[in-house]
Design an enzyme around this catalytic site. Sequence first.
Site, PDB file in Angstrom:
ATOM      1  N   HIS A  10       0.682  -1.009  -0.399  1.00  0.00           N
ATOM      2  CA  HIS A  10       0.499   0.307   0.126  1.00  0.00           C
ATOM      3  C   HIS A  10       0.711   0.948  -0.188  1.00  0.00           C
ATOM      4  O   HIS A  10       1.693   1.831  -1.159  1.00  0.00           O
ATOM      5  CB  HIS A  10      -0.897  -0.254   1.399  1.00  0.00           C
ATOM      6  CG  HIS A  10      -1.984   0.824   1.492  1.00  0.00           C
ATOM      7  ND1 HIS A  10      -2.277   1.356   0.124  1.00  0.00           N
ATOM      8  CD2 HIS A  10      -2.333   1.525   2.761  1.00  0.00           C
ATOM      9  CE1 HIS A  10      -3.462   2.586   0.485  1.00  0.00           C
ATOM     10  NE2 HIS A  10      -4.146   2.258   1.897  1.00  0.00           N
TER      11      HIS A  10
ATOM     12  N   HIS B 181      -2.186  -2.880  -9.874  1.00  0.00           N
ATOM     13  CA  HIS B 181      -3.534  -1.932  -8.648  1.00  0.00           C
ATOM     14  C   HIS B 181      -4.182  -3.062  -8.709  1.00  0.00           C
ATOM     15  O   HIS B 181      -5.344  -3.531  -9.768  1.00  0.00           O
ATOM     16  CB  HIS B 181      -3.609  -0.433  -8.982  1.00  0.00           C
ATOM     17  CG  HIS B 181      -4.589   0.207  -8.500  1.00  0.00           C
ATOM     18  ND1 HIS B 181      -5.975   0.281  -8.034  1.00  0.00           N
ATOM     19  CD2 HIS B 181      -3.907   1.271  -7.239  1.00  0.00           C
ATOM     20  CE1 HIS B 181      -5.904   1.633  -7.083  1.00  0.00           C
ATOM     21  NE2 HIS B 181      -5.202   1.489  -6.998  1.00  0.00           N
TER      22      HIS B 181
ATOM     23  N   ASP C 144       2.246   5.806  -6.331  1.00  0.00           N
ATOM     24  CA  ASP C 144       3.096   5.085  -5.952  1.00  0.00           C
ATOM     25  C   ASP C 144       4.920   5.319  -7.235  1.00  0.00           C
ATOM     26  O   ASP C 144       5.833   5.997  -6.438  1.00  0.00           O
ATOM     27  CB  ASP C 144       3.394   4.418  -4.712  1.00  0.00           C
ATOM     28  CG  ASP C 144       2.444   4.472  -3.793  1.00  0.00           C
ATOM     29  OD1 ASP C 144       1.776   3.754  -3.476  1.00  0.00           O
ATOM     30  OD2 ASP C 144       3.074   5.450  -2.636  1.00  0.00           O
TER      31      ASP C 144
HETATM   32  C1  SDX Z   1      -1.828   2.406  -3.680  1.00  0.00           C
HETATM   33  O1  SDX Z   1      -6.152   0.764  -3.325  1.00  0.00           O
HETATM   34  C2  SDX Z   1      -5.820   1.856  -3.027  1.00  0.00           C
HETATM   35  O2  SDX Z   1      -6.790   2.113  -3.890  1.00  0.00           O
HETATM   36  C3  SDX Z   1      -4.430   1.846  -2.800  1.00  0.00           C
HETATM   37  C4  SDX Z   1      -3.489   3.450  -3.306  1.00  0.00           C
HETATM   38  C5  SDX Z   1      -4.104   4.136  -3.238  1.00  0.00           C
HETATM   39  O3  SDX Z   1      -4.265   5.566  -3.373  1.00  0.00           O
HETATM   40  O4  SDX Z   1      -4.630   4.231  -1.355  1.00  0.00           O
HETATM   41  O5  SDX Z   1      -4.046   3.457  -4.817  1.00  0.00           O
HETATM   42  C6  SDX Z   1      -2.556   3.485  -3.164  1.00  0.00           C
HETATM   43  O6  SDX Z   1      -1.505   1.235  -2.211  1.00  0.00           O
HETATM   44  C7  SDX Z   1      -0.678   1.666  -4.698  1.00  0.00           C
HETATM   45  C8  SDX Z   1      -0.694   0.762  -4.631  1.00  0.00           C
HETATM   46  C9  SDX Z   1       0.993   0.596  -3.791  1.00  0.00           C
HETATM   47  N1  SDX Z   1       1.816  -1.498  -4.317  1.00  0.00           N
HETATM   48  C10 SDX Z   1       2.222  -1.089  -4.549  1.00  0.00           C
HETATM   49  O7  SDX Z   1       3.204  -0.596  -5.240  1.00  0.00           O
HETATM   50  C11 SDX Z   1       3.065  -3.024  -4.707  1.00  0.00           C
HETATM   51  C12 SDX Z   1       3.265  -3.529  -5.958  1.00  0.00           C
HETATM   52  N2  SDX Z   1       2.140  -4.172  -5.783  1.00  0.00           N
HETATM   53  C13 SDX Z   1       1.902  -4.808  -5.820  1.00  0.00           C
HETATM   54  O8  SDX Z   1       1.802  -5.653  -5.001  1.00  0.00           O
HETATM   55  C14 SDX Z   1       0.134  -5.762  -6.219  1.00  0.00           C
HETATM   56  O9  SDX Z   1       0.176  -4.927  -7.527  1.00  0.00           O
HETATM   57  C15 SDX Z   1      -1.710  -5.020  -5.450  1.00  0.00           C
HETATM   58  C16 SDX Z   1      -1.216  -5.189  -4.414  1.00  0.00           C
HETATM   59  C17 SDX Z   1      -1.425  -3.237  -5.802  1.00  0.00           C
HETATM   60  C18 SDX Z   1      -2.613  -5.374  -5.861  1.00  0.00           C
HETATM   61  O10 SDX Z   1      -2.738  -6.479  -6.073  1.00  0.00           O
HETATM   62  P1  SDX Z   1      -3.624  -7.482  -6.326  1.00  0.00           P
HETATM   63  O11 SDX Z   1      -4.403  -6.717  -7.386  1.00  0.00           O
HETATM   64  O12 SDX Z   1      -4.200  -8.431  -4.976  1.00  0.00           O
HETATM   65  O13 SDX Z   1      -3.091  -8.439  -7.642  1.00  0.00           O
HETATM   66  P2  SDX Z   1      -2.358  -9.324  -7.259  1.00  0.00           P
HETATM   67  O14 SDX Z   1      -1.148  -9.360  -6.512  1.00  0.00           O
HETATM   68  O15 SDX Z   1      -3.332 -10.559  -7.312  1.00  0.00           O
HETATM   69  O16 SDX Z   1      -1.912  -9.908  -8.622  1.00  0.00           O
HETATM   70  C19 SDX Z   1      -2.281  -9.743 -10.318  1.00  0.00           C
HETATM   71  C20 SDX Z   1      -0.986 -10.405 -10.993  1.00  0.00           C
HETATM   72  C21 SDX Z   1       0.363 -11.334 -10.082  1.00  0.00           C
HETATM   73  O17 SDX Z   1       0.176 -12.169 -11.508  1.00  0.00           O
HETATM   74  P3  SDX Z   1      -0.616 -13.497 -11.549  1.00  0.00           P
HETATM   75  O18 SDX Z   1       0.371 -14.446 -10.258  1.00  0.00           O
HETATM   76  O19 SDX Z   1      -1.643 -14.246 -11.850  1.00  0.00           O
HETATM   77  O20 SDX Z   1       0.692 -14.349 -12.363  1.00  0.00           O
HETATM   78  O21 SDX Z   1      -0.366  -9.630 -11.603  1.00  0.00           O
HETATM   79  C22 SDX Z   1       1.096  -9.654 -10.915  1.00  0.00           C
HETATM   80  C23 SDX Z   1       1.038 -10.853  -9.760  1.00  0.00           C
HETATM   81  O22 SDX Z   1       1.731 -11.107  -9.942  1.00  0.00           O
HETATM   82  N3  SDX Z   1       1.643  -8.281 -10.440  1.00  0.00           N
HETATM   83  C24 SDX Z   1       2.593  -8.196 -10.615  1.00  0.00           C
HETATM   84  C25 SDX Z   1       2.675  -6.370  -9.896  1.00  0.00           C
HETATM   85  N4  SDX Z   1       1.598  -6.335  -8.840  1.00  0.00           N
HETATM   86  C26 SDX Z   1       0.746  -7.442  -9.843  1.00  0.00           C
HETATM   87  N5  SDX Z   1       3.918  -8.341 -11.038  1.00  0.00           N
HETATM   88  C27 SDX Z   1       5.100  -7.759 -10.573  1.00  0.00           C
HETATM   89  N6  SDX Z   1       5.197  -6.728  -9.803  1.00  0.00           N
HETATM   90  C28 SDX Z   1       3.777  -6.478  -9.640  1.00  0.00           C
HETATM   91  N7  SDX Z   1       3.782  -4.635  -9.028  1.00  0.00           N
END
Ligand code: SDX
Length: 389
Positions: A233, A272, A326
Site C-alpha cells: 500500500h 493496482h 507510488d
Molecule cells: C496504493 O487501493 C488503493 O487505492 C491504493 C492506493 C491509494 O491511493 O490508496 O492507490 C495506493 O497502495 C497503490 C499500490 C501500491 N503498491 C505497490 O506498488 C506494490 C506492488 N503492487 C502489487 O503488490 C499489487 O499490484 C497490488 C497489491 C497493488 C495489487 O495486487 P492485487 O490486486 O492483489 O493483484 P495480485 O497481487 O493478485 O497480482 C495479479 C497478478 C499476479 O500475477 P499472476 O500470479 O496472476 O501471474 O499481477 C502480478 C501478480 O504477480 N502483479 C505484479 C505486480 N502487481 C501485480 N507483478 C509484478 N510487479 C507488480 N507490482
Amino acid sequence: MPKICKVTDKLGRTFEYNEGLEGVIATSSEICFIDGEKGKLLYRGIPIEQLAEHSTFEETSFFLLYGHLPSRDELEAYESRLKSYRPITGEILEFARKLGSLAKPMHLLRTIVSAAGVFDPDADNNSIERNAARAEELIALFPTIVAALQRLQQGKEPIAPNPDLGHAANFLYMLNGEQPNDYAARVFDICLILHAEHGFNASTFTARAVISTLTDMYSAVTAAIGSLKGPLHGGANEGVMHLLNEIGEIERTEEVVLEKLRTKTKIMGFGHRVYKALDPRAKILMQFSEKLAQLTGNEKYYNISKKVEEIMAREVGAKGIYPNVDFFSASVYHYLGIDTSLFTPIFAVSRVSGWTAHVLEQLHNNRLLRPRAVYLGEFDRSYIPMSER
Ligand code: SDX
C-alpha cells in the site's frame, strides 16, 4: 477479474468468495469515484486533473470533508483554523523527543497520533462538531509531527510552523528551515492533492471498519496509519526509491527488472487492485518528475523510471499492470530533496484528509462493519484432559 476462491468445509458444503474482497461492495459513499478500466478518478465528482491544476491541498481537503467547494470566506477561515492547529503541544512534543530515535517514521507517526488521543480529554466525544474539528486538527498536525520527528531523528531541534506559509510550503520549511521556491511548493501541494483520497483502499477501509464500532477518531486514524505503512500500500513509494537505487544506472534496468519478474518479486509502484489502466495520478506525477529532472540536471532517476515503465509495459502490460501513484512520486520527492524515509509519512500527511472524511461519512450513517469467514476447521472435537494427551 476477481480471483474466486472455492472451498469445501468439513461438512461437505461448498462456498465461493472473492480473494482479498476484490470487487466486493462493503457500503456506499459519496466521496470518491474510480473507473479502473479507463483510469479515471473523481473526488466528489470533480476529476483529479482539474483539482491538481486549479486547487490547493487546503481547498481539496475542505472539499473532501464537507462535500462542497468552500466560498472565499469559508476557505480563509479554514486555512486560519489549520494554521492555529499546526503547533504540537508540550506533551506530544515531549513524547516525540522520547521516541524520536527509537523507530522508523511510520511507527513513530502511528504512536504519536495514538498518544494525541491520550492527551485529548474529550477523545470519546463522537459528536459531529467535535469530530469535524478533530479532523481539521489532525490534518493540520500531521505535517508538524512528521517534520518534528524527522528533525529529532537527525539530532536537531524541531522547527516551529510558519503561519505565513501555506500547508505544503510550511511542511517543506519545517524540514530544513528554508522556505521552498514557489515551483517546489506548488509541486508538493499538488502531490498532496493527488494522495488525499482514493475510495476504499486498504487504509481507508481500515479506518471505516474501526470507527464503525463507534470508537474514537484517533483509534481509526492510528489503525489506518498502520495499514498504509505496508509495502503493498503506501509503503510502496519507499520501495520504488530502493529499486531505482538498486538499478543505479540505466544500463542495468533490463537485467534487474527481468530478474525480479522471473523470481515473481513484485515491482514496487506497479499494479493496482482497481486500475487496469494507467493511474491518472501517475500520469501527472510523471510530468513533474520529467520537469524536475530537467530543472535539477539530475535526469538519472527519471530516465531509469521511464526505462522500468517501458520494460514493464512490454512484459506485463497485457495483464493490466501499469505504474500506480507510488511509482513516479518517488523520483518527484527525491528531486524535491525529501529523504526516502519520509515518502510514506508524506502519503499519510495527505491521506489523513481522506481517512477523516470517510470517518465522518461512516458516522453519519453507521452500521457495524462485520463480514464473515468460511470455517474450514474441525467440528465435534472434545476437550482432552492433560493426563490423556
Ligand atoms: C496504493 O487501493 C488503493 O487505492 C491504493 C492506493 C491509494 O491511493 O490508496 O492507490 C495506493 O497502495 C497503490 C499500490 C501500491 N503498491 C505497490 O506498488 C506494490 C506492488 N503492487 C502489487 O503488490 C499489487 O499490484 C497490488 C497489491 C497493488 C495489487 O495486487 P492485487 O490486486 O492483489 O493483484 P495480485 O497481487 O493478485 O497480482 C495479479 C497478478 C499476479 O500475477 P499472476 O500470479 O496472476 O501471474 O499481477 C502480478 C501478480 O504477480 N502483479 C505484479 C505486480 N502487481 C501485480 N507483478 C509484478 N510487479 C507488480 N507490482
